[in-house]
Design a protein around this motif. Structure first.
Motif, PDB file in Angstrom:
ATOM      1  N   PRO A   1       0.811  -1.225   0.000  1.00  0.00           N
ATOM      2  CA  PRO A   1       0.000   0.000   0.000  1.00  0.00           C
ATOM      3  C   PRO A   1       0.842   1.272   0.000  1.00  0.00           C
ATOM      4  CG  PRO A   1       0.121  -0.907   2.223  1.00  0.00           C
ATOM      5  CD  PRO A   1       0.937  -1.817   1.332  1.00  0.00           C
ATOM      6  N   GLY A   2       0.172   2.397  -0.188  1.00  0.00           N
ATOM      7  CA  GLY A   2       0.839   3.689  -0.266  1.00  0.00           C
ATOM      8  C   GLY A   2       1.229   4.286   1.075  1.00  0.00           C
ATOM      9  N   HIS A   3       0.718   3.707   2.143  1.00  0.00           N
ATOM     10  CA  HIS A   3       1.068   4.177   3.488  1.00  0.00           C
ATOM     11  C   HIS A   3       1.165   2.958   4.414  1.00  0.00           C
ATOM     12  CE1 HIS A   3      -0.100   8.420   2.534  1.00  0.00           C
ATOM     13  NE2 HIS A   3      -0.943   7.808   1.699  1.00  0.00           N
ATOM     14  N   ASP A   4       2.042   3.057   5.395  1.00  0.00           N
ATOM     15  CA  ASP A   4       2.212   1.971   6.351  1.00  0.00           C
ATOM     16  C   ASP A   4       1.380   2.276   7.604  1.00  0.00           C
ATOM     17  OD1 ASP A   4       3.003  -0.091   7.950  1.00  0.00           O
ATOM     18  OD2 ASP A   4       4.962   0.782   8.429  1.00  0.00           O
ATOM     19  N   TYR A   5       0.112   1.874   7.558  1.00  0.00           N
ATOM     20  CA  TYR A   5      -0.801   2.128   8.669  1.00  0.00           C
ATOM     21  C   TYR A   5      -1.099   0.854   9.465  1.00  0.00           C
ATOM     22  CZ  TYR A   5      -2.025   6.574   6.332  1.00  0.00           C
ATOM     23  OH  TYR A   5      -2.011   7.829   5.759  1.00  0.00           O
ATOM     24  N   LEU A   6      -0.323  -0.200   9.236  1.00  0.00           N
ATOM     25  CA  LEU A   6      -0.691  -1.506   9.793  1.00  0.00           C
ATOM     26  C   LEU A   6      -0.842  -1.479  11.313  1.00  0.00           C
ATOM     27  CD1 LEU A   6      -1.218  -4.542   9.511  1.00  0.00           C
ATOM     28  CD2 LEU A   6       1.270  -4.903   9.508  1.00  0.00           C
ATOM     29  N   ALA A   7       0.145  -0.937  12.023  1.00  0.00           N
ATOM     30  CA  ALA A   7       0.091  -0.999  13.493  1.00  0.00           C
ATOM     31  C   ALA A   7      -1.139  -0.247  14.007  1.00  0.00           C
ATOM     32  CB  ALA A   7       1.368  -0.424  14.084  1.00  0.00           C
ATOM     33  N   ARG A   8      -1.370   0.935  13.453  1.00  0.00           N
ATOM     34  CA  ARG A   8      -2.520   1.727  13.917  1.00  0.00           C
ATOM     35  C   ARG A   8      -3.832   1.007  13.579  1.00  0.00           C
ATOM     36  NH1 ARG A   8      -4.260   6.144  15.990  1.00  0.00           N
ATOM     37  NH2 ARG A   8      -5.900   7.407  15.043  1.00  0.00           N
ATOM     38  N   ASN A   9      -3.900   0.436  12.389  1.00  0.00           N
ATOM     39  CA  ASN A   9      -5.131  -0.267  12.015  1.00  0.00           C
ATOM     40  C   ASN A   9      -5.365  -1.511  12.863  1.00  0.00           C
ATOM     41  OD1 ASN A   9      -5.946   1.529  10.033  1.00  0.00           O
ATOM     42  ND2 ASN A   9      -4.918   0.438   8.379  1.00  0.00           N
ATOM     43  N   LEU A  10      -4.294  -2.191  13.254  1.00  0.00           N
ATOM     44  CA  LEU A  10      -4.484  -3.358  14.126  1.00  0.00           C
ATOM     45  C   LEU A  10      -5.064  -2.916  15.471  1.00  0.00           C
ATOM     46  CD1 LEU A  10      -1.234  -5.379  13.347  1.00  0.00           C
ATOM     47  CD2 LEU A  10      -3.592  -6.072  12.811  1.00  0.00           C
ATOM     48  N   GLY A  11      -4.665  -1.743  15.923  1.00  0.00           N
ATOM     49  CA  GLY A  11      -5.251  -1.200  17.151  1.00  0.00           C
ATOM     50  C   GLY A  11      -6.753  -1.000  17.004  1.00  0.00           C
ATOM     51  N   PHE A  12      -7.163  -0.544  15.829  1.00  0.00           N
ATOM     52  CA  PHE A  12      -8.597  -0.344  15.557  1.00  0.00           C
ATOM     53  C   PHE A  12      -9.327  -1.694  15.531  1.00  0.00           C
ATOM     54  CE2 PHE A  12     -12.057   0.163  12.350  1.00  0.00           C
ATOM     55  CZ  PHE A  12     -12.839   1.081  13.042  1.00  0.00           C
ATOM     56  N   THR A  13      -8.703  -2.683  14.880  1.00  0.00           N
ATOM     57  CA  THR A  13      -9.302  -4.027  14.875  1.00  0.00           C
ATOM     58  C   THR A  13      -9.517  -4.511  16.309  1.00  0.00           C
ATOM     59  OG1 THR A  13      -8.303  -4.617  12.758  1.00  0.00           O
ATOM     60  CG2 THR A  13      -8.933  -6.442  14.204  1.00  0.00           C
ATOM     61  N   LEU A  14      -8.482  -4.360  17.142  1.00  0.00           N
ATOM     62  CA  LEU A  14      -8.562  -4.889  18.510  1.00  0.00           C
ATOM     63  C   LEU A  14      -9.519  -4.084  19.382  1.00  0.00           C
ATOM     64  CD1 LEU A  14      -4.807  -5.795  18.886  1.00  0.00           C
ATOM     65  CD2 LEU A  14      -6.741  -7.404  18.912  1.00  0.00           C
ATOM     66  N   ARG A  15      -9.723  -2.825  19.021  1.00  0.00           N
ATOM     67  CA  ARG A  15     -10.712  -2.011  19.757  1.00  0.00           C
ATOM     68  C   ARG A  15     -12.110  -2.622  19.614  1.00  0.00           C
ATOM     69  NH1 ARG A  15     -14.502   0.075  21.326  1.00  0.00           N
ATOM     70  NH2 ARG A  15     -15.182   2.240  21.507  1.00  0.00           N
ATOM     71  N   HIS A  16     -12.409  -3.139  18.414  1.00  0.00           N
ATOM     72  CA  HIS A  16     -13.752  -3.652  18.152  1.00  0.00           C
ATOM     73  C   HIS A  16     -13.832  -5.172  18.202  1.00  0.00           C
ATOM     74  CE1 HIS A  16     -15.404   0.264  17.268  1.00  0.00           C
ATOM     75  NE2 HIS A  16     -14.309   0.518  16.580  1.00  0.00           N
ATOM     76  N   GLU A  17     -12.687  -5.824  18.099  1.00  0.00           N
ATOM     77  CA  GLU A  17     -12.652  -7.288  18.122  1.00  0.00           C
ATOM     78  C   GLU A  17     -11.500  -7.705  19.060  1.00  0.00           C
ATOM     79  OE1 GLU A  17     -13.147 -10.804  14.752  1.00  0.00           O
ATOM     80  OE2 GLU A  17     -12.002  -9.024  14.236  1.00  0.00           O
ATOM     81  N   PRO A  18     -11.682  -7.467  20.367  1.00  0.00           N
ATOM     82  CA  PRO A  18     -10.553  -7.647  21.297  1.00  0.00           C
ATOM     83  C   PRO A  18     -10.039  -9.082  21.381  1.00  0.00           C
ATOM     84  CG  PRO A  18     -12.593  -7.035  22.459  1.00  0.00           C
ATOM     85  CD  PRO A  18     -12.885  -6.911  21.009  1.00  0.00           C
ATOM     86  N   ASP A  19     -10.842 -10.037  20.968  1.00  0.00           N
ATOM     87  CA  ASP A  19     -10.384 -11.434  21.036  1.00  0.00           C
ATOM     88  C   ASP A  19      -9.715 -11.900  19.744  1.00  0.00           C
ATOM     89  OD1 ASP A  19     -11.353 -11.606  23.592  1.00  0.00           O
ATOM     90  OD2 ASP A  19     -13.347 -12.290  22.937  1.00  0.00           O
ATOM     91  N   ASN A  20      -9.411 -10.973  18.854  1.00  0.00           N
ATOM     92  CA  ASN A  20      -8.784 -11.355  17.580  1.00  0.00           C
ATOM     93  C   ASN A  20      -7.303 -11.684  17.810  1.00  0.00           C
ATOM     94  OD1 ASN A  20      -7.448 -11.320  15.039  1.00  0.00           O
ATOM     95  ND2 ASN A  20      -9.175 -10.209  14.161  1.00  0.00           N
ATOM     96  N   ARG A  21      -7.021 -12.984  17.920  1.00  0.00           N
ATOM     97  CA  ARG A  21      -5.649 -13.408  18.263  1.00  0.00           C
ATOM     98  C   ARG A  21      -4.663 -13.116  17.146  1.00  0.00           C
ATOM     99  NH1 ARG A  21      -6.777 -19.351  20.772  1.00  0.00           N
ATOM    100  NH2 ARG A  21      -8.048 -18.651  22.534  1.00  0.00           N
ATOM    101  N   ALA A  22      -5.098 -13.263  15.900  1.00  0.00           N
ATOM    102  CA  ALA A  22      -4.192 -13.009  14.779  1.00  0.00           C
ATOM    103  C   ALA A  22      -3.755 -11.549  14.767  1.00  0.00           C
ATOM    104  CB  ALA A  22      -4.872 -13.370  13.458  1.00  0.00           C
ATOM    105  N   ALA A  23      -4.697 -10.639  15.027  1.00  0.00           N
ATOM    106  CA  ALA A  23      -4.355  -9.211  15.049  1.00  0.00           C
ATOM    107  C   ALA A  23      -3.396  -8.918  16.201  1.00  0.00           C
ATOM    108  CB  ALA A  23      -5.622  -8.374  15.177  1.00  0.00           C
ATOM    109  N   ARG A  24      -3.659  -9.499  17.356  1.00  0.00           N
ATOM    110  CA  ARG A  24      -2.799  -9.243  18.525  1.00  0.00           C
ATOM    111  C   ARG A  24      -1.390  -9.789  18.281  1.00  0.00           C
ATOM    112  NH1 ARG A  24      -4.325  -7.054  22.933  1.00  0.00           N
ATOM    113  NH2 ARG A  24      -6.549  -7.450  22.595  1.00  0.00           N
TER     114      ARG A  24
END
Ligand SMILES: [Fe+2]
Length: 256
Positions: free
Chosen positions: A178-201
């Motif tokens: 992608p054109g920007h490296d937002y992965l870490a911040r986006n994973l935080g968003f995933t975990l905010r709404h799906e806290p049990d997402n082990r792959a994201a953590r």
């Protein structure tokens, strides 16, 4: 074909790319922004930039065309739909076009509107992880664990349709650049709404300073915009249909 990522580490976390032909040393610069970094990466690897390719019209992807063309003599290729908006264009791109760099570097253009209505992606094979591994230079359409915003010339339902099509049609092994490296911040968003997402953590814990590029298969595990039918996502966003949930997640990400 080989691929080099040049990550700026600036506030926008820009990442530009060089894809190149090992036979001739000719390279295409994709969405160049920080030109000193792009030129130095080319120089250090003995590459000659002969193509400049824009995925879409935003200034931080297409705004340096004239400067880089002046510095290299490279031709500029940009989406046909952005004609008149992007300045300094030599060739227009549309669905199915093939960009050839040197003798062995080939990129296929796919139209993927939504972040903006002109947006294209570039499909290739090889990168640095195996000859037959597909990859997609995806601009601001897909990010690690996220999708582009729609607030600057975009359209949410169109982006939903594009993401849906990419999920159905791309090889799951396709690696995303992608054109920007937002992965870490986006994973935080995933975990905010799906806290049990082990792959994201687990992924978040492994991220270092260099960008980590994910595959479509990984995105199915970590990207809320791909996970519309997961119970936690349905519960958090509560909309009846998938498109409405996608748009609700987009609004939540805008505010987060
Ligand atoms: Fe953009």
């Amino acid at each position: 074909m080989p691929l080099l990522a040049t990550a700026t580490g600036n506030a926008f976390a820009h990442v530009a790319y060089l894809v190149w032909c090992p036979d001739s040393g000719e390279a295409a610069a994709i969405d160049p922004y920080q030109l000193d970094l792009v030129l130095e990466t080319a120089r250090a690897n003995g590459l000659t930039i002969t193509r400049i390719v824009n995925t879409h019209e935003h200034w931080d992807h297409a705004g340096r065309n004239a400067q880089l063309r002046e510095a290299t003599g490279a031709e500029v290729l940009a989406p046909r739909a952005a004609a008149g908006v992007i300045e300094t264009v030599d060739h227009m791109l549309a669905e199915g076009d093939e960009i050839v760099v040197g003798t062995s570097c080939r990129l296929r253009v796919i139209e993927m509107p939504g972040h903006t209505m002109t947006h294209v992606g570039l499909l290739g094979e090889g990168a640095d992880r195996g000859e037959d591994e597909p990859f997609l230079l995806c601009g601001d359409t897909l990010f690690g664990a996220g999708v582009g915003n729609v607030g600057h010339g975009g359209h949410g339902p169109t982006l939903f349709a594009t993401v849906d099509r990419l999920r159905r049609t791309l090889d799951p092994r396709t690696r995303l650049y992608p054109g920007h490296d937002y992965l870490a911040r986006n994973l935080g968003f995933t975990l905010r709404h799906e806290p049990d997402n082990r792959a994201a953590r687990a992924l978040l814990e492994t991220i270092g300073p260099a960008p980590r590029f994910t595959t479509m298969a990984e995105e199915e595990e970590i990207n809320l915009f791909f996970r519309l039918d997961q119970p936690a996502v349905r519960a958090a966003f509560g909309e009846a249909d998938r498109e409405a949930r996608f748009l609700a997640i987009r609004r939540a990400r805008d505010l987060w």
